[in-house]
Design a protein around this motif. Structure first.
Motif, PDB file in Angstrom:
ATOM      1  N   ILE A 247       0.853  -1.196   0.000  1.00 33.37           N
ATOM      2  CA  ILE A 247       0.000   0.000   0.000  1.00 33.37           C
ATOM      3  C   ILE A 247       0.885   1.241   0.000  1.00 33.37           C
ATOM      4  O   ILE A 247       2.084   1.170   0.283  1.00 33.37           O
ATOM      5  N   LYS A 248       0.274   2.367  -0.315  1.00 37.46           N
ATOM      6  CA  LYS A 248       0.986   3.639  -0.243  1.00 37.46           C
ATOM      7  C   LYS A 248       0.071   4.672   0.376  1.00 37.46           C
ATOM      8  O   LYS A 248      -1.165   4.544   0.319  1.00 37.46           O
ATOM      9  N   GLY A 249       0.631   5.692   0.999  1.00 37.92           N
ATOM     10  CA  GLY A 249      -0.169   6.707   1.674  1.00 37.92           C
ATOM     11  C   GLY A 249      -0.018   8.065   1.019  1.00 37.92           C
ATOM     12  O   GLY A 249       1.094   8.505   0.754  1.00 37.92           O
ATOM     13  N   ASN A 250      -1.161   8.700   0.755  1.00 31.72           N
ATOM     14  CA  ASN A 250      -1.133  10.049   0.211  1.00 31.72           C
ATOM     15  C   ASN A 250      -1.798  11.015   1.175  1.00 31.72           C
ATOM     16  O   ASN A 250      -2.880  10.723   1.689  1.00 31.72           O
TER      17      ASN A 250
ATOM     18  N   LYS B  62       1.466  -0.963  -8.638  1.00 40.13           N
ATOM     19  CA  LYS B  62       2.626  -1.639  -9.232  1.00 40.13           C
ATOM     20  C   LYS B  62       3.003  -2.904  -8.452  1.00 40.13           C
ATOM     21  O   LYS B  62       3.116  -3.990  -9.014  1.00 40.13           O
ATOM     22  N   THR B  63       3.157  -2.731  -7.133  1.00 42.35           N
ATOM     23  CA  THR B  63       3.578  -3.866  -6.313  1.00 42.35           C
ATOM     24  C   THR B  63       2.506  -4.931  -6.238  1.00 42.35           C
ATOM     25  O   THR B  63       2.800  -6.129  -6.266  1.00 42.35           O
TER      26      THR B  63
ATOM     27  N   LYS C 295       1.306 -11.455 -10.052  1.00 41.64           N
ATOM     28  CA  LYS C 295       1.997 -12.163 -11.120  1.00 41.64           C
ATOM     29  C   LYS C 295       2.924 -13.257 -10.562  1.00 41.64           C
ATOM     30  O   LYS C 295       2.909 -14.406 -11.025  1.00 41.64           O
ATOM     31  N   THR C 296       3.713 -12.872  -9.547  1.00 38.26           N
ATOM     32  CA  THR C 296       4.671 -13.823  -8.979  1.00 38.26           C
ATOM     33  C   THR C 296       3.965 -14.997  -8.331  1.00 38.26           C
ATOM     34  O   THR C 296       4.352 -16.153  -8.517  1.00 38.26           O
ATOM     35  N   LEU C 297       2.924 -14.697  -7.566  1.00 39.70           N
ATOM     36  CA  LEU C 297       2.176 -15.775  -6.925  1.00 39.70           C
ATOM     37  C   LEU C 297       1.488 -16.636  -7.974  1.00 39.70           C
ATOM     38  O   LEU C 297       1.468 -17.862  -7.880  1.00 39.70           O
ATOM     39  N   GLY C 298       0.946 -15.970  -8.970  1.00 45.06           N
ATOM     40  CA  GLY C 298       0.257 -16.688 -10.032  1.00 45.06           C
ATOM     41  C   GLY C 298       1.150 -17.718 -10.694  1.00 45.06           C
ATOM     42  O   GLY C 298       0.701 -18.826 -11.021  1.00 45.06           O
ATOM     43  N   SER C 299       2.409 -17.375 -10.853  1.00 43.59           N
ATOM     44  CA  SER C 299       3.347 -18.309 -11.505  1.00 43.59           C
ATOM     45  C   SER C 299       3.520 -19.570 -10.675  1.00 43.59           C
ATOM     46  O   SER C 299       3.700 -20.661 -11.204  1.00 43.59           O
TER      47      SER C 299
END
Lengths: 109, 109
Positions: free
Chosen positions: B70-73, B86-87, B93-97
């Motif tokens: 997460i990110k904070g604004n 993005k993360t 994607k990584t888990l999906g693989s």
DNA sequence: AATCATTATCGTAATATTGCAATATACAAA
DNA sequence: TTTGTATATTGCAATATTACGATAATGATT
């Protein structure tokens, strides 16, 4: 304290957290990856692959087993650890639903 | 001991483990789920939803932020926390693989 | 039965996590 | 500038995790 207040969360939230926690160590990721990419599943092979002492690997295997992600079958003199089909697919499904929700959401920041 | 030997594992293994570890607590799952299902992302709202004290929630938010999930604004007087696009997609994607590899493998037990 | 190989458990030390009260910080509004 | 609101940090206690040497337990082989 130091003890997670599982009572305050839903069963599903606790379940996902348990699975994720089980995968929350590089050695356990390495074990899972090994089980995915090879036909072998002998404990001794896993111990040789993982750069940690045998008791430590045994402990990690136990945690994966407790989470239900793998299961162990006695294979003659040794033990064959495998991905637990049922739990693994359950995990995939539950996690997948999270990602699907994200694709649908409108981002606010 | 008590310190994970990250040096002994690949960057990717450590990365997946970091993400998984960040999701390895029901409160953090609840936070992610909340961010996924609502347009609101104000920290105060999250604190109200999670049945833990404000400093504890703040700590969990920090961990999710450190993992990059997460990110904070800054939003006027308060802070808006959001899924980090993005993360989050990288994680998916990584888990999906991993799961794809499973579908292809022949099970040995 | 004795031995060997394989895996699990115990015991212990170091470190990390969880949780919260108290406090600090930062910024808006009066 | 003071007051209030929102969020973060500190400090601490309880518990959990990580790691490994030593040892136990189990089952195969001789």
């Amino acid at each position: 304290m130091g003890a997670t207040k599982t009572d305050h969360f839903t069963e599903k939230q606790n379940e996902i957290a348990t699975f994720a926690k089980a995968l929350g160590h590089p050695a356990r990721i390495a074990i899972i990856e090994y089980l995915l990419k090879t036909d072998s599943c002998i404990c001794g092979d896993i111990v040789n692959i993982i750069p940690l002492a045998q008791p430590t690997v045994s402990q990690h295997l136990k945690e994966l087993k407790n989470a239900g992600l793998i299961k162990g079958n006695i294979e003659g003199n040794s033990i064959c650890y495998c991905i637990d089909d049922k739990t693994w697919k359950k995990f995939e499904k539950t996690l997948g639903s999270l990602f699907i929700k994200y694709d649908l959401q409108k981002k606010c920041c």
